[in-house]
Design an enzyme around this catalytic site. Structure first.
Site, PDB file in Angstrom:
ATOM      1  N   ARG A 233       0.858  -1.185   0.000  1.00 26.72           N
ATOM      2  CA  ARG A 233       0.000   0.000   0.000  1.00 26.72           C
ATOM      3  C   ARG A 233       0.896   1.237   0.000  1.00 26.72           C
ATOM      4  NH1 ARG A 233      -3.551  -2.835  -1.509  1.00 26.72           N
ATOM      5  NH2 ARG A 233      -5.515  -3.311  -0.454  1.00 26.72           N
ATOM      6  N   HIS A 281      -1.293   0.013  -9.902  1.00 26.19           N
ATOM      7  CA  HIS A 281      -1.916  -0.961  -8.978  1.00 26.19           C
ATOM      8  C   HIS A 281      -2.403  -2.221  -9.718  1.00 26.19           C
ATOM      9  CE1 HIS A 281      -3.896  -1.253  -4.779  1.00 26.19           C
ATOM     10  NE2 HIS A 281      -3.685  -2.452  -5.263  1.00 26.19           N
TER      11      HIS A 281
HETATM   12  C1  GLV Z   1      -5.286  -5.229  -3.903  1.00 26.40           C
HETATM   13  O1  GLV Z   1      -4.593  -4.314  -3.625  1.00 26.40           O
HETATM   14  C2  GLV Z   1      -5.862  -6.119  -2.932  1.00 26.40           C
HETATM   15  O2  GLV Z   1      -5.875  -5.763  -1.741  1.00 26.40           O
HETATM   16  O3  GLV Z   1      -6.304  -7.194  -3.332  1.00 26.40           O
END
Ligand code: GLV
Length: 318
Positions: A233, A281
């Site tokens: 994160r 991401h």
């Molecule tokens: C993606 O970031 C997840 O938490 O699956």
């Protein structure tokens, strides 16, 4: 125990955004024909919902589900669900453990570790300068990779790297035992772990204990010229401290898949920094096919009165 049902089938509310709803609904309905699966658009009787499958759902949703017993997360990271002020204490939260997601993370981490290990940033720089400059990478056994976070995903990446012959260490909140991996545990061993890590992979859950863990102090504990791969994160890393470390040469490069604010604002300095690779991401995505099967098996277990798997420890935050 099993929630409530409207007709003759138990009701499951599907409330996810940012994913392909049609694909997910089709897969969940295929895997769980014994359930009545509804979305918010179907205007379901919310007061009857006992189970929900959720991800980036509308604010206030949980407050409208008085009989919710279990919330299944579509994603592996559950920090936003746990931070929801409407999440009642008695609701069981289940995190996503998906073979497809684990495969994706394993591939991505391996790709970026090899990228740095095989000195690809240096080759790119030499190419820009039309400079023929062969360099020899060390043997994997002489390359020290460190995995911060030894959960489902971290331990899998660690094992893959061990199998390729890398010198792998891992750090976790509590002691772990993974064949071939030197493990460090707790805050008191964090510095020793960082000090021996040339390529650092962050795969921690985001909790109050891990937010901002990669700050100036931690980054300066790494050997000079280390690399960072953050696939956990954005909040794990202090942005300004990362930029300062890259500019001073303390860090040689960083791969960032996650950010404090997503999408990463177009004016953010990470976009144009020569030593940063930005990825939107996507290092590991929950895969509908494999994940729907796993969630369905867990739901069936629950409906049969058996213990759920992958239940989140609300105190630990993951
Ligand atoms: C993606 O970031 C997840 O938490 O699956």
């Amino acid at each position: 125990m099993t929630g409530t049902q409207v007709g003759d089938k138990p009701l499951l509310l599907y409330a996810c955004t940012g994913v392909d709803d049609n694909q997910w609904l089709a897969a969940m309905r295929r895997e769980l024909p014994e359930l009545d699966i509804r979305t918010l658009a179907d205007d379901p009787p919310l007061e009857q919902v006992g189970m929900a499958f959720i991800w980036k759902y509308p604010a206030g949703l949980l407050a409208s589900l008085p009989r919710l017993c279990v919330a299944f997360s579509l994603g592996a990271g559950v920090e936003s669900i746990l931070r929801d002020p409407d999440l009642r204490e008695d609701v069981t939260v289940v995190r996503m453990v998906d073979p497809g997601l684990a495969i994706g993370m394993n591939e991505f981490v391996l790709m970026r570790v090899l990228h740095y290990h095989r000195q690809m940033p240096e080759h790119a720089e030499n190419q820009r300068a039309h400079r023929w400059a062969p360099c020899v990478p060390p043997l994997p056994e002489d390359r020290r990779v460190g995995i911060l976070g030894l959960g489902e995903l971290g331990s899998r990446c660690a094992r893959t790297l061990v199998n390729l012959g890398f010198d792998v260490a891992g750090w976790a909140r509590s002691p772990r035992n993974i064949d071939g991996v030197t493990t460090f545990a707790g805050r008191e061993q964090l510095d020793a772990f960082l000090a021996r890590t040339e390529i650092l992979v962050c795969l921690l859950p985001l909790t109050t204990a891990t937010a901002n863990i990669l700050d100036r102090r931690a980054i300066s504990t790494l050997p000079r010229g280390a690399y960072l791969i953050n696939v956990a994160r954005g909040q794990h890393v202090v942005d300004e401290d990362l930029l300062a470390a890259l500019d001073s040469g303390q860090l040689r490069g960083a791969t960032l898949d996650v950010f404090r604010e997503e999408p990463l604002p177009s004016t953010h300095p990470f976009w144009s920094h020569a030593k940063i690779t930005v990825v939107p991401h996507v290092s590991a995505i929950t895969q509908v096919k494999s994940a729907a099967r796993t969630v369905a098996a867990n739901i069936r277990r629950y409906l049969a009165g058996q213990p759920l798997q992958n239940v989140v420890d609300r105190k630990l935050g993951y």
